[in-house]
Design a protein around this motif. Structure first.
Motif, PDB file in Angstrom:
ATOM      1  N   GLY A   1      -7.118 -14.027 -43.704  1.00 29.43           N
ATOM      2  CA  GLY A   1      -8.302 -14.512 -44.067  1.00 29.43           C
ATOM      3  C   GLY A   1      -8.513 -15.749 -45.135  1.00 29.43           C
ATOM      4  N   PHE A   2      -7.407 -16.247 -45.514  1.00 28.70           N
ATOM      5  CA  PHE A   2      -7.277 -17.499 -46.362  1.00 28.70           C
ATOM      6  C   PHE A   2      -8.333 -18.511 -45.979  1.00 28.70           C
ATOM      7  CE2 PHE A   2      -5.706 -20.844 -48.996  1.00 28.70           C
ATOM      8  CZ  PHE A   2      -5.643 -20.201 -50.194  1.00 28.70           C
ATOM      9  N   PRO A   3      -8.892 -19.218 -46.702  1.00 25.97           N
ATOM     10  CA  PRO A   3      -9.686 -20.438 -46.630  1.00 25.97           C
ATOM     11  C   PRO A   3      -8.807 -21.355 -45.826  1.00 25.97           C
ATOM     12  CG  PRO A   3     -10.410 -19.766 -48.472  1.00 25.97           C
ATOM     13  CD  PRO A   3      -9.472 -18.660 -48.216  1.00 25.97           C
ATOM     14  N   THR A   4      -8.903 -21.934 -44.436  1.00 22.42           N
ATOM     15  CA  THR A   4      -8.238 -22.920 -43.811  1.00 22.42           C
ATOM     16  C   THR A   4      -8.105 -24.147 -44.729  1.00 22.42           C
ATOM     17  OG1 THR A   4      -8.705 -21.748 -41.873  1.00 22.42           O
ATOM     18  CG2 THR A   4      -7.736 -24.016 -41.649  1.00 22.42           C
ATOM     19  N   GLY A   5      -9.206 -24.822 -44.985  1.00 24.52           N
ATOM     20  CA  GLY A   5      -9.441 -25.801 -45.846  1.00 24.52           C
ATOM     21  C   GLY A   5      -8.628 -25.996 -46.916  1.00 24.52           C
ATOM     22  N   LEU A   6      -8.852 -24.775 -47.834  1.00 30.92           N
ATOM     23  CA  LEU A   6      -8.010 -24.855 -49.124  1.00 30.92           C
ATOM     24  C   LEU A   6      -6.509 -24.919 -48.886  1.00 30.92           C
ATOM     25  CD1 LEU A   6      -9.657 -22.042 -51.255  1.00 30.92           C
ATOM     26  CD2 LEU A   6      -9.691 -24.624 -51.452  1.00 30.92           C
ATOM     27  N   LYS A   7      -6.106 -24.333 -47.515  1.00 27.56           N
ATOM     28  CA  LYS A   7      -4.544 -24.230 -47.428  1.00 27.56           C
ATOM     29  C   LYS A   7      -4.200 -25.608 -46.996  1.00 27.56           C
ATOM     30  CE  LYS A   7      -2.269 -20.520 -45.300  1.00 27.56           C
ATOM     31  NZ  LYS A   7      -1.866 -19.804 -43.851  1.00 27.56           N
ATOM     32  N   TRP A   8      -4.999 -26.395 -46.293  1.00 28.73           N
ATOM     33  CA  TRP A   8      -4.595 -27.881 -45.892  1.00 28.73           C
ATOM     34  C   TRP A   8      -4.539 -28.730 -47.025  1.00 28.73           C
ATOM     35  CZ3 TRP A   8      -7.693 -29.222 -40.809  1.00 28.73           C
ATOM     36  CH2 TRP A   8      -7.030 -28.260 -39.738  1.00 28.73           C
ATOM     37  N   GLU A   9      -5.536 -28.457 -47.905  1.00 24.59           N
ATOM     38  CA  GLU A   9      -5.821 -29.060 -49.298  1.00 24.59           C
ATOM     39  C   GLU A   9      -4.578 -29.039 -50.016  1.00 24.59           C
ATOM     40  OE1 GLU A   9      -9.529 -30.444 -51.617  1.00 24.59           O
ATOM     41  OE2 GLU A   9      -9.046 -28.249 -51.881  1.00 24.59           O
ATOM     42  N   SER A  10      -3.969 -27.794 -50.030  1.00 27.12           N
ATOM     43  CA  SER A  10      -2.811 -27.513 -51.017  1.00 27.12           C
ATOM     44  C   SER A  10      -1.577 -28.006 -50.718  1.00 27.12           C
ATOM     45  CB  SER A  10      -2.863 -25.837 -51.221  1.00 27.12           C
ATOM     46  OG  SER A  10      -2.238 -25.494 -50.004  1.00 27.12           O
ATOM     47  N   VAL A  11      -1.425 -28.767 -49.349  1.00 29.14           N
ATOM     48  CA  VAL A  11      -0.100 -29.284 -49.006  1.00 29.14           C
ATOM     49  C   VAL A  11       0.142 -30.615 -50.136  1.00 29.14           C
ATOM     50  CG1 VAL A  11       0.909 -30.824 -47.257  1.00 29.14           C
ATOM     51  CG2 VAL A  11      -0.248 -28.681 -46.667  1.00 29.14           C
ATOM     52  N   ALA A  12       1.445 -30.598 -50.711  1.00 32.42           N
ATOM     53  CA  ALA A  12       1.548 -31.397 -51.653  1.00 32.42           C
ATOM     54  C   ALA A  12       2.860 -31.735 -51.706  1.00 32.42           C
ATOM     55  CB  ALA A  12       1.116 -31.008 -53.218  1.00 32.42           C
ATOM     56  N   GLY A  13       3.359 -32.757 -52.455  1.00 35.72           N
ATOM     57  CA  GLY A  13       4.720 -33.029 -52.382  1.00 35.72           C
ATOM     58  C   GLY A  13       5.255 -33.982 -51.508  1.00 35.72           C
ATOM     59  N   ASP A  14       6.577 -33.564 -50.942  1.00 39.07           N
ATOM     60  CA  ASP A  14       7.031 -34.603 -50.056  1.00 39.07           C
ATOM     61  C   ASP A  14       6.550 -35.091 -48.895  1.00 39.07           C
ATOM     62  OD1 ASP A  14       9.520 -35.201 -48.199  1.00 39.07           O
ATOM     63  OD2 ASP A  14      10.779 -34.187 -49.673  1.00 39.07           O
ATOM     64  N   ASP A  15       6.932 -36.165 -48.159  1.00 41.05           N
ATOM     65  CA  ASP A  15       6.141 -36.961 -47.307  1.00 41.05           C
ATOM     66  C   ASP A  15       6.509 -36.213 -46.061  1.00 41.05           C
ATOM     67  OD1 ASP A  15       4.609 -38.350 -48.672  1.00 41.05           O
ATOM     68  OD2 ASP A  15       5.805 -40.263 -48.526  1.00 41.05           O
ATOM     69  N   GLU A  16       7.711 -35.568 -45.609  1.00 39.68           N
ATOM     70  CA  GLU A  16       8.148 -34.801 -44.504  1.00 39.68           C
ATOM     71  C   GLU A  16       7.442 -33.463 -44.591  1.00 39.68           C
ATOM     72  OE1 GLU A  16      12.666 -34.521 -44.130  1.00 39.68           O
ATOM     73  OE2 GLU A  16      12.288 -32.996 -42.826  1.00 39.68           O
ATOM     74  N   ARG A  17       6.641 -33.490 -43.710  1.00 39.43           N
ATOM     75  CA  ARG A  17       5.765 -31.897 -43.592  1.00 39.43           C
ATOM     76  C   ARG A  17       5.621 -31.484 -42.485  1.00 39.43           C
ATOM     77  NH1 ARG A  17       0.701 -34.538 -47.258  1.00 39.43           N
ATOM     78  NH2 ARG A  17       1.742 -34.655 -49.008  1.00 39.43           N
ATOM     79  N   TYR A  18       5.544 -30.350 -42.216  1.00 45.09           N
ATOM     80  CA  TYR A  18       5.373 -29.474 -40.931  1.00 45.09           C
ATOM     81  C   TYR A  18       4.252 -28.669 -40.812  1.00 45.09           C
ATOM     82  CZ  TYR A  18      10.386 -30.671 -41.024  1.00 45.09           C
ATOM     83  OH  TYR A  18      11.678 -31.297 -40.811  1.00 45.09           O
TER      84      TYR A  18
END
Lengths: 175, 419
Positions: free
Chosen positions: B58-75
């Motif tokens: 039940g983790f807030p989805t928007g927060l998870k997306w926002e926390s993506v940080a660092g490298d430009d190569e992302r999955y």
């Protein structure tokens, strides 16, 4: 929402495996990245020919070499996952679901029946090498409990007599 | 009770793999409107909607997306390793509305800058692997996935991967390990996958159902989503209903719907209700008091459980709770990944004692021993798997301990009472 097994039992999804692996070969990958296809490859090799349901020592060594993984490590990976077998299994693998839903809806009736009919219990293969019987923890089809899977096919809502008929047909089919 | 439908509305399409009929029903319009916004705006919309992960935590989805940080190569990884016993909603979504998941993935990838997406499907769903591969091919052909999606500068490719059979791999870190061709061991957070995930690169892992609700936010609006359900748990939810119930199946209702309402919607209990397990095998087993529980994150926590995957297994009075104890403990022992000692050894001890009890060789002192073992596991296990065993075990002993005690006593007596 009946989710009965479709198609012919015994089919493997080799074709699917190949189709889905191929795009990755064009991806910018270092050797280590290539390992995302490892489980697919193990499935593919395990079911390489009709009626073969396990991974041989030679095949395992070949995969270890292809992927640049020490054999001991690969052995550890294969043994982790319940769907792979390094030991010879029957031409058809029967997976009986014994999750809580299936249990309270009659999974034990099927188990006792299969035990009697096939003369084997959990984890064993029939003497003629046709069937292996496994118990699994959930097939994710609890709306049609009790469920079994024969090879790649989910079998739900069949009577014991209908299951018998299906097993008899598979036994006669040969390889 | 509300009649709002979303996923189940799309799931009525005659041919779920026909992309034209999906589009005719309004499919991919969420992707159109999301691409008209900036990625930051997309994330802020998801945050405003209040969408929380539907996989269990039940983790807030928007927060998870926002926390993506660092490298430009992302999955971006779609977690379709649905292994929680009693749960079959993700299979339902992937079988009946696969494009909705792909649309959600495209929006998520656009928002987070992911170039590659994986759908990790459990090995027990081989037909889903096949149908999803075909859905991806259709979506690429129609311009909804692949290079320059809908004529924009945004490109995103999705591939399907197949699991090998493991419950623990449903945990996001274990899933990433499995996807990298390793044993499916969970790893310690932090660093979170959003910083260091697949091959050390920032990675978002979202559940199938979570992703399938993302397009809703961009077709009907974040406010519309937030207005459904209960406070803190907005939106609709898929419930997997099974066991002693007239019409088992997947049902879509607003968060906060009560167990009683769901049971009624599924045609009612077969026989007399004795117990219901909520949230999967790693969830508590409640007695009939659970009928009045609203099914949302906060209410279930208050009730001493968790909403989990939204699985409900109804049990009537024919069920012997000693058997339930045995099935549940064996499940944990077989599915423990073995990485940490408390869980590897603890689950085996618990399964041993439960087996003895169910087979009539139980001892009363096992019950205290089982509780002690569980306390150690809760405190010392590496991942939530070993910790979660307290839910089913303690709830069984608290609510149905009398029955198990009387079962053990009767079995002990029988050894001497045979005529």
């Amino acid at each position: 929402m009946a989710m009965n097994g479709k198609g012919k039992a015994g089919e493997t999804d080799d074709a699917v495996g190949n189709a889905s692996i191929s795009p990755n070969t064009t991806a910018p990958n270092t050797q280590i990245k290539y390992r995302d296809t490892l489980l697919f490859r193990l499935h593919e090799v395990q079911n390489r020919t009709r009626g073969k349901t396990w991974i041989t020592k030679e095949e395992l060594a070949g995969i270890a070499q292809d992927y640049g993984i020490p054999l001991a490590e690969l052995d550890g990976i294969v043994s982790f996952y319940t769907m792979f077998s390094r030991e010879r299994r029957g031409r058809h693998v029967i997976r009986l679901c014994d999750s809580l839903s299936c249990r309270i809806c009659g999974s034990l009736d099927i188990y006792q029946h299969l035990r009697k009919k096939l003369g084997i219990s959990r984890g064993m293969t029939t003497g003629d090498g046709v069937f292996s019987l496994e118990i699994v923890n959930c097939l994710g089809a609890c709306s049609t409990s009790p469920n079994i899977m024969i090879d790649d096919h989910l079998i739900s809502g069949l009577s014991l007599a209908e299951i018998d008929a299906m097993l008899d047909r598979l036994a006669k089919e040969g390889v | 009770m509300s009649n709002i439908q979303y996923i189940t509305g799309f799931a009525t399409l005659e041919n779920p793999l026909d992309i034209d009929s999906f589009v005719a029903k309004g499919g991919f319009s969420g992707l159109h409107s999301a691409l008209a916004k900036t990625p930051a705006e997309v994330i802020s919309e998801v945050k405003r909607s209040g969408l929380r992960g539907r996989g269990g935590a039940g983790f807030p989805t928007g927060l998870k997306w926002e926390s993506v940080a660092g490298d430009d190569e992302r999955y971006l990884v779609c977690n379709a390793d649905e292994g929680e016993p009693g749960t079959f909603k993700d299979r339902f979504v992937l079988e009946h509305a696969p494009f909705l998941v792909l649309e959600g993935m495209a929006i998520a990838a656009y928002a987070t800058g992911a170039q590659t997406g994986y759908v990790y499907v459990r090995g027990e769903y081989p037909h889903v692997v096949a149908s999803l591969s075909s859905a991806i091919a259709s979506a690429v052909k129609a311009g909804y996935l692949g290079e320059h999606i809908l004529g924009s500068n945004f490109s995103f490719n999705v591939e399907v991967r197949k699991g090998g059979g493991s419950y623990v791999v449903g945990d996001e870190t274990a899933l990433l390990n499995s996807l990298m061709g390793n044993r499916g061991y969970p790893f310690l957070k932090p660093p979170f996958p959003t910083e260091k995930g697949l091959w050390g690169k920032p990675t978002i892992v979202n559940n199938v159902e979570t992703l399938a609700y993302v397009p809703y936010i961009f077709t009907h609006g974040a406010e519309a989503f937030a207005s459904i359900g209960s406070s803190g748990s907005p939106g609709l939810k898929l419930f997997s209903i099974s066991g002693h119930i007239a019409h088992p199946g997947v049902y879509e209702f607003p968060m906060g719907t009560t167990v009683r309402e769901l049971a009624a919607a599924a045609g009612g209990i077969l026989g007399n209700l004795k117990a219901v397990q909520i949230g999967g095998t790693a969830g508590p087993i409640f007695d009939t008091a659970a009928l009045d529980y609203p099914l949302d994150f906060a209410s279930m926590r208050k009730a001493g459980g968790a909403l989990g995957s939204g699985a409900l297994v109804f049990m009537n009075t024919t069920v012997n709770m000693a058997h339930v104890l045995e099935v549940t403990m064996r499940f944990f022992a077989e599915e423990s990944c073995g990485q940490c000692f408390p869980c590897r050894y603890g689950t085996r001890q618990l399964a041993f004692m439960a087996n003895k009890i169910a087979s009539g060789q139980g001892r009363l002192e096992y019950l205290d021993l089982m509780r002690d073992t569980t306390h150690v596991m809760v405190g010392a296990s590496f991942c939530p798997f070993g910790q979660s065993i307290a839910f089913p075990l303690e709830s069984l002993l608290d609510r149905f301990g009398d029955e198990i005690v009387s079962f053990i006593k009767q079995q002990e007596f029988l050894k001497e009472a045979a005529v």
